[in-house]
Motif scaffolding. Sequence first.
Motif, PDB file in Angstrom:
ATOM      1  N   ARG A 370       0.594  -1.411  -0.511  1.00  0.00           N
ATOM      2  CA  ARG A 370      -0.161  -0.085   0.189  1.00  0.00           C
ATOM      3  C   ARG A 370       1.204   1.466   0.325  1.00  0.00           C
ATOM      4  O   ARG A 370       0.574   2.185  -0.914  1.00  0.00           O
ATOM      5  CB  ARG A 370      -1.398   0.221   1.267  1.00  0.00           C
ATOM      6  CG  ARG A 370      -2.390  -1.267   0.469  1.00  0.00           C
ATOM      7  CD  ARG A 370      -3.182  -1.184   1.832  1.00  0.00           C
ATOM      8  NE  ARG A 370      -2.665  -2.115   3.145  1.00  0.00           N
ATOM      9  CZ  ARG A 370      -2.690  -2.064   4.050  1.00  0.00           C
ATOM     10  NH1 ARG A 370      -4.013  -1.028   4.731  1.00  0.00           N
ATOM     11  NH2 ARG A 370      -2.864  -2.503   5.022  1.00  0.00           N
ATOM     12  N   GLU A 372       4.132   1.593  -1.152  1.00  0.00           N
ATOM     13  CA  GLU A 372       4.899   1.513  -2.748  1.00  0.00           C
ATOM     14  C   GLU A 372       3.796   2.342  -3.615  1.00  0.00           C
ATOM     15  O   GLU A 372       3.907   2.979  -4.562  1.00  0.00           O
ATOM     16  CB  GLU A 372       5.184   0.240  -2.615  1.00  0.00           C
ATOM     17  CG  GLU A 372       6.552  -0.261  -1.971  1.00  0.00           C
ATOM     18  CD  GLU A 372       7.421  -1.210  -2.341  1.00  0.00           C
ATOM     19  OE1 GLU A 372       6.866  -1.713  -3.780  1.00  0.00           O
ATOM     20  OE2 GLU A 372       8.155  -1.422  -2.053  1.00  0.00           O
ATOM     21  N   ALA A 373       2.517   1.147  -3.205  1.00  0.00           N
ATOM     22  CA  ALA A 373       1.601   2.426  -4.626  1.00  0.00           C
ATOM     23  C   ALA A 373       1.410   3.842  -4.582  1.00  0.00           C
ATOM     24  O   ALA A 373       1.000   4.410  -5.142  1.00  0.00           O
ATOM     25  CB  ALA A 373       0.483   1.284  -4.095  1.00  0.00           C
ATOM     26  N   LEU A 374       1.283   4.290  -3.145  1.00  0.00           N
ATOM     27  CA  LEU A 374       0.752   5.280  -2.988  1.00  0.00           C
ATOM     28  C   LEU A 374       2.563   6.595  -2.897  1.00  0.00           C
ATOM     29  O   LEU A 374       1.887   7.356  -4.044  1.00  0.00           O
ATOM     30  CB  LEU A 374       0.945   5.466  -1.321  1.00  0.00           C
ATOM     31  CG  LEU A 374       0.879   7.298  -0.917  1.00  0.00           C
ATOM     32  CD1 LEU A 374      -0.415   8.324  -1.240  1.00  0.00           C
ATOM     33  CD2 LEU A 374       1.039   7.463   0.388  1.00  0.00           C
ATOM     34  N   GLU A 376       4.571   5.154  -5.683  1.00  0.00           N
ATOM     35  CA  GLU A 376       4.031   5.178  -7.123  1.00  0.00           C
ATOM     36  C   GLU A 376       2.873   6.214  -7.564  1.00  0.00           C
ATOM     37  O   GLU A 376       3.158   7.406  -9.020  1.00  0.00           O
ATOM     38  CB  GLU A 376       3.685   4.357  -7.707  1.00  0.00           C
ATOM     39  CG  GLU A 376       4.960   2.854  -7.496  1.00  0.00           C
ATOM     40  CD  GLU A 376       4.318   1.205  -7.635  1.00  0.00           C
ATOM     41  OE1 GLU A 376       5.224   0.472  -7.178  1.00  0.00           O
ATOM     42  OE2 GLU A 376       3.499   1.537  -7.657  1.00  0.00           O
ATOM     43  N   ARG A 377       2.031   6.735  -6.758  1.00  0.00           N
ATOM     44  CA  ARG A 377       0.720   7.684  -7.019  1.00  0.00           C
ATOM     45  C   ARG A 377       1.500   8.754  -7.172  1.00  0.00           C
ATOM     46  O   ARG A 377       1.592   9.766  -8.364  1.00  0.00           O
ATOM     47  CB  ARG A 377      -0.034   7.521  -6.459  1.00  0.00           C
ATOM     48  CG  ARG A 377      -1.455   7.929  -7.003  1.00  0.00           C
ATOM     49  CD  ARG A 377      -2.388   7.423  -6.530  1.00  0.00           C
ATOM     50  NE  ARG A 377      -3.686   8.847  -5.429  1.00  0.00           N
ATOM     51  CZ  ARG A 377      -3.994   8.731  -4.184  1.00  0.00           C
ATOM     52  NH1 ARG A 377      -3.811   7.708  -3.769  1.00  0.00           N
ATOM     53  NH2 ARG A 377      -4.580   9.874  -4.799  1.00  0.00           N
TER      54      ARG A 377
ATOM     55  N   ARG B  70       6.468  -9.761  -5.462  1.00  0.00           N
ATOM     56  CA  ARG B  70       7.848  -8.960  -5.929  1.00  0.00           C
ATOM     57  C   ARG B  70       9.146  -9.092  -5.973  1.00  0.00           C
ATOM     58  O   ARG B  70      10.147  -8.783  -6.908  1.00  0.00           O
ATOM     59  CB  ARG B  70       7.237  -7.386  -6.926  1.00  0.00           C
ATOM     60  CG  ARG B  70       7.374  -6.953  -5.674  1.00  0.00           C
ATOM     61  CD  ARG B  70       6.319  -5.429  -5.832  1.00  0.00           C
ATOM     62  NE  ARG B  70       6.625  -4.869  -4.499  1.00  0.00           N
ATOM     63  CZ  ARG B  70       5.279  -4.638  -3.770  1.00  0.00           C
ATOM     64  NH1 ARG B  70       4.395  -5.937  -3.623  1.00  0.00           N
ATOM     65  NH2 ARG B  70       5.292  -4.006  -2.154  1.00  0.00           N
ATOM     66  N   THR B  81       4.439  -1.990  -7.782  1.00  0.00           N
ATOM     67  CA  THR B  81       3.263  -3.240  -6.871  1.00  0.00           C
ATOM     68  C   THR B  81       1.956  -3.545  -7.616  1.00  0.00           C
ATOM     69  O   THR B  81       1.996  -2.687  -8.783  1.00  0.00           O
ATOM     70  CB  THR B  81       2.236  -2.181  -6.226  1.00  0.00           C
ATOM     71  OG1 THR B  81       1.545  -0.491  -6.799  1.00  0.00           O
ATOM     72  CG2 THR B  81       3.143  -1.228  -5.242  1.00  0.00           C
ATOM     73  N   ILE B  83      -0.728  -2.994  -7.807  1.00  0.00           N
ATOM     74  CA  ILE B  83      -2.130  -2.014  -7.626  1.00  0.00           C
ATOM     75  C   ILE B  83      -1.690  -0.828  -9.138  1.00  0.00           C
ATOM     76  O   ILE B  83      -2.462  -1.105  -9.875  1.00  0.00           O
ATOM     77  CB  ILE B  83      -2.630  -0.580  -7.001  1.00  0.00           C
ATOM     78  CG1 ILE B  83      -2.927  -2.023  -5.472  1.00  0.00           C
ATOM     79  CG2 ILE B  83      -2.793   0.087  -7.096  1.00  0.00           C
ATOM     80  CD1 ILE B  83      -2.655  -1.170  -4.417  1.00  0.00           C
ATOM     81  N   THR B  84      -0.455  -0.861  -9.219  1.00  0.00           N
ATOM     82  CA  THR B  84       0.178   0.489 -10.548  1.00  0.00           C
ATOM     83  C   THR B  84      -0.084  -1.154 -11.561  1.00  0.00           C
ATOM     84  O   THR B  84      -0.272  -0.837 -13.019  1.00  0.00           O
ATOM     85  CB  THR B  84       1.545   0.402 -10.575  1.00  0.00           C
ATOM     86  OG1 THR B  84       1.190   1.540  -9.199  1.00  0.00           O
ATOM     87  CG2 THR B  84       1.774   1.155 -11.525  1.00  0.00           C
ATOM     88  N   VAL B 119      -3.238   5.238 -11.318  1.00  0.00           N
ATOM     89  CA  VAL B 119      -3.928   4.634 -10.512  1.00  0.00           C
ATOM     90  C   VAL B 119      -3.669   6.170 -10.218  1.00  0.00           C
ATOM     91  O   VAL B 119      -3.651   6.988  -9.592  1.00  0.00           O
ATOM     92  CB  VAL B 119      -2.870   3.937  -9.128  1.00  0.00           C
ATOM     93  CG1 VAL B 119      -3.371   3.600  -8.070  1.00  0.00           C
ATOM     94  CG2 VAL B 119      -2.147   3.214  -9.729  1.00  0.00           C
ATOM     95  N   PHE B 122      -6.357   3.582  -4.869  1.00  0.00           N
ATOM     96  CA  PHE B 122      -7.120   2.388  -4.712  1.00  0.00           C
ATOM     97  C   PHE B 122      -7.608   2.472  -2.474  1.00  0.00           C
ATOM     98  O   PHE B 122      -7.395   2.826  -2.074  1.00  0.00           O
ATOM     99  CB  PHE B 122      -5.599   1.913  -4.751  1.00  0.00           C
ATOM    100  CG  PHE B 122      -4.548   1.768  -3.838  1.00  0.00           C
ATOM    101  CD1 PHE B 122      -3.777   3.149  -3.829  1.00  0.00           C
ATOM    102  CD2 PHE B 122      -3.879   1.207  -2.817  1.00  0.00           C
ATOM    103  CE1 PHE B 122      -2.416   3.796  -2.632  1.00  0.00           C
ATOM    104  CE2 PHE B 122      -3.013   1.345  -1.075  1.00  0.00           C
ATOM    105  CZ  PHE B 122      -2.502   2.129  -1.483  1.00  0.00           C
ATOM    106  N   MET B 124      -7.702  -1.542  -0.035  1.00  0.00           N
ATOM    107  CA  MET B 124      -7.383  -3.153  -0.396  1.00  0.00           C
ATOM    108  C   MET B 124      -7.459  -3.514   0.945  1.00  0.00           C
ATOM    109  O   MET B 124      -7.321  -2.472   2.063  1.00  0.00           O
ATOM    110  CB  MET B 124      -5.852  -3.478  -0.877  1.00  0.00           C
ATOM    111  CG  MET B 124      -5.337  -2.776  -0.009  1.00  0.00           C
ATOM    112  SD  MET B 124      -2.959  -3.307  -0.448  1.00  0.00           S
ATOM    113  CE  MET B 124      -3.088  -5.429  -0.550  1.00  0.00           C
ATOM    114  N   LEU B 304       6.291   6.680 -15.168  1.00  0.00           N
ATOM    115  CA  LEU B 304       6.366   6.187 -13.115  1.00  0.00           C
ATOM    116  C   LEU B 304       7.485   5.982 -12.969  1.00  0.00           C
ATOM    117  O   LEU B 304       8.300   5.077 -13.547  1.00  0.00           O
ATOM    118  CB  LEU B 304       5.499   5.010 -13.235  1.00  0.00           C
ATOM    119  CG  LEU B 304       3.943   4.655 -13.392  1.00  0.00           C
ATOM    120  CD1 LEU B 304       3.417   3.471 -13.701  1.00  0.00           C
ATOM    121  CD2 LEU B 304       3.727   5.293 -11.165  1.00  0.00           C
TER     122      LEU B 304
END
Lengths: 386, 313
Positions: A370, A372-374, A376-377, B70, B81, B83-84, B119, B122, B124, B304
Amino acid sequence: MTQPSAGALSTLIEIAENPTGYVTRWKTATGGKAIGAFPMNFPAEIAHAAGVLSVVVQESREPITSGRNLLTEFYCGYTRNLADQAARGRLDVYDGFFLADHCIQLLGAVDVVREEGNRPVYFGQLMASMGDPWTRTAVDGKMLSFREELAEFTGRTIGDADLARSIRLFNENRRLLRSVFDARRAGDATFTSAELQALVKSSMVMDKEEHTALVRRALAEARAARRDGRIRLHLSGHFCHAPRPELLRAIEDCGAIVVDDDLFHGTRYISTDVREDVEPLAALSQWYLDRNVSVPCPTRVQHDVDWDAYLLDSVRASGADGVIVLMAKFCEPHMLYYPELRKALNAAGVPNLLIETEHEGLPLESVRTRVEALLERIRHSQLANA
Amino acid sequence: MSEHFMGVDLGSTTAKAVIIGADAGMVAWRTVQMGAVSREGMRQAVDGALESAELRRADIGRVIGTGYGRRLVPGVDRTFTEITCHARGVAAACPGVRLVIDIGGQDSKAIAVDRDGFVEDFAMNDRCASGTGRFFEVLARALECEVDELAGLARSGSEDLEVSSMCATFAETEIVSLLAQGAEPPDIAASVHRAVAARTLGLVAQVGKRRPIVMTGGVAKNAAAVHALAEALESELIVPPHPQITGAYGAALLALETYEGAPPRRAADLERAEESAAAAFAPQSSPSCADCEVSDSTARSVVLGLPIPVRRP
């Protein structure tokens, strides 16, 4: 008390990880009494003036066992853990307990502490409504009662001169810690987020003079480092107990750097000094009222103070790229306030993420995903807007 | 420039590897179900995809790892991730998608996708397996059938029984209790599917419902789960034919698009790439991708991530 051969920071971290060990050593060395104080607003200066070591009782890392049946599963992890510590005798190192707040879950836990032990427990809740005409009078009365209770507990009169000296020592400690946090906001990266937590947590445990000296040593021993290009984050939440250091480390390992926070084991604890130019007890009342203005808390009601506005101002001031909200599971004030907070952050275009924490374990890989996803965003939008 | 790129998605229960060409078209793929975050499963998936594409590892220009495991992918050039990667893969397969619901073996996600296919937000699940593939495994065990048989069973159920949507363990207790009360397995199966859908609605609410919606992950292969979720969302769901590999496909796309030797991509190339992706993932259920709101296909350059050192030996 401290180990001269050890690095000062390592010593502070060790004390933060094992408060009971420190309290035991302090009592042996001084022959003094120690009290357990519960978060967030107990005026420890009064205890200090009475010669007592006042320690903010910390969450332990032990699994909850004997105390499981004392509070329901729907109490927060910290309060369930307090009940368990009481049931297992882990709080026996304290000679008494003081409560200054009104959280219903905390009240339940402190009631267990009272039932399970044979130590005096003083319930002295400071009022939560901060703006009523009678608020100041009520707070003054409560501060007076803390002084009277501690005088009775120690059998010692607490004079204004003693109290003024303690206030000066506590202010010095807060100012020193604040200088470290201010430097972090301004771009210093000497200490990790977990290390900063240890600085504050050990302050909640140790004798203040000793702590100040040790922090000064830690600062002198530290190798200065400047902030690099990592994503800058603000950590928000956790009003009572410390988020696990490994959670803080995981967040920074993902490629972020924490540049500011409003955590209790962070900015919130050290936010406000006690005035030294007025009568000490009145100064402590004012300190209590000022704290909610310095760093607003959803457990208080104050119509001219707004946590989301504070948070957005902090984000702008520190240049944070995003906010991670750390919410202790079942923390009702936080749960109730969070939707407003999230709405405000979204409206201001501040990327944010909620991480719910529990006493029982930490799903680190899920947290990493979560975070890392933040990141990346955030990187995507930064690069796209560059 | 290398001609091939790989995405490896090492999930909680399944390893997926996808190889694409320089035109973003899918060359080969492999899924392997094994133990949790299985390195052996990952090895088999990677080797299987390479064998199927008649390629060697050295022929792959760049590898992106995604999923829980990963960081365990050997020779991975960098990670993103899931998600991306899901957002990227689904956006390529179905331009215009605004919401991805991915339900895998141990977790479920709602991913809001912006108009450029990245994204936006998100949500989860935390550590609770409610509403995930694990939930269906629990159901199958209690009903003494295979997971693959659940959809058929659920679709023949008619009665709406109350089943908790809180927790897989609690639900198992409830299922046992319902069986003891004489409830029919098809009714129980149908009710559990509805409970999972209700749980997923909670995730969707966190990011905001928006259309078109694409469902991915292993649970998207369960027609009854898709149906229950579509009903709960009051919206049609698009399911790609290989819903388990959209994350790996997104990773492969990111490998291609972040490849250092990749030339600047002209709009025509990008359009061709999207056509190729859409063809590989022609949706199984209506509406088709043609009905999706199509975004500006020229805004596709990938920006990215920060450069990271290549860790390949």
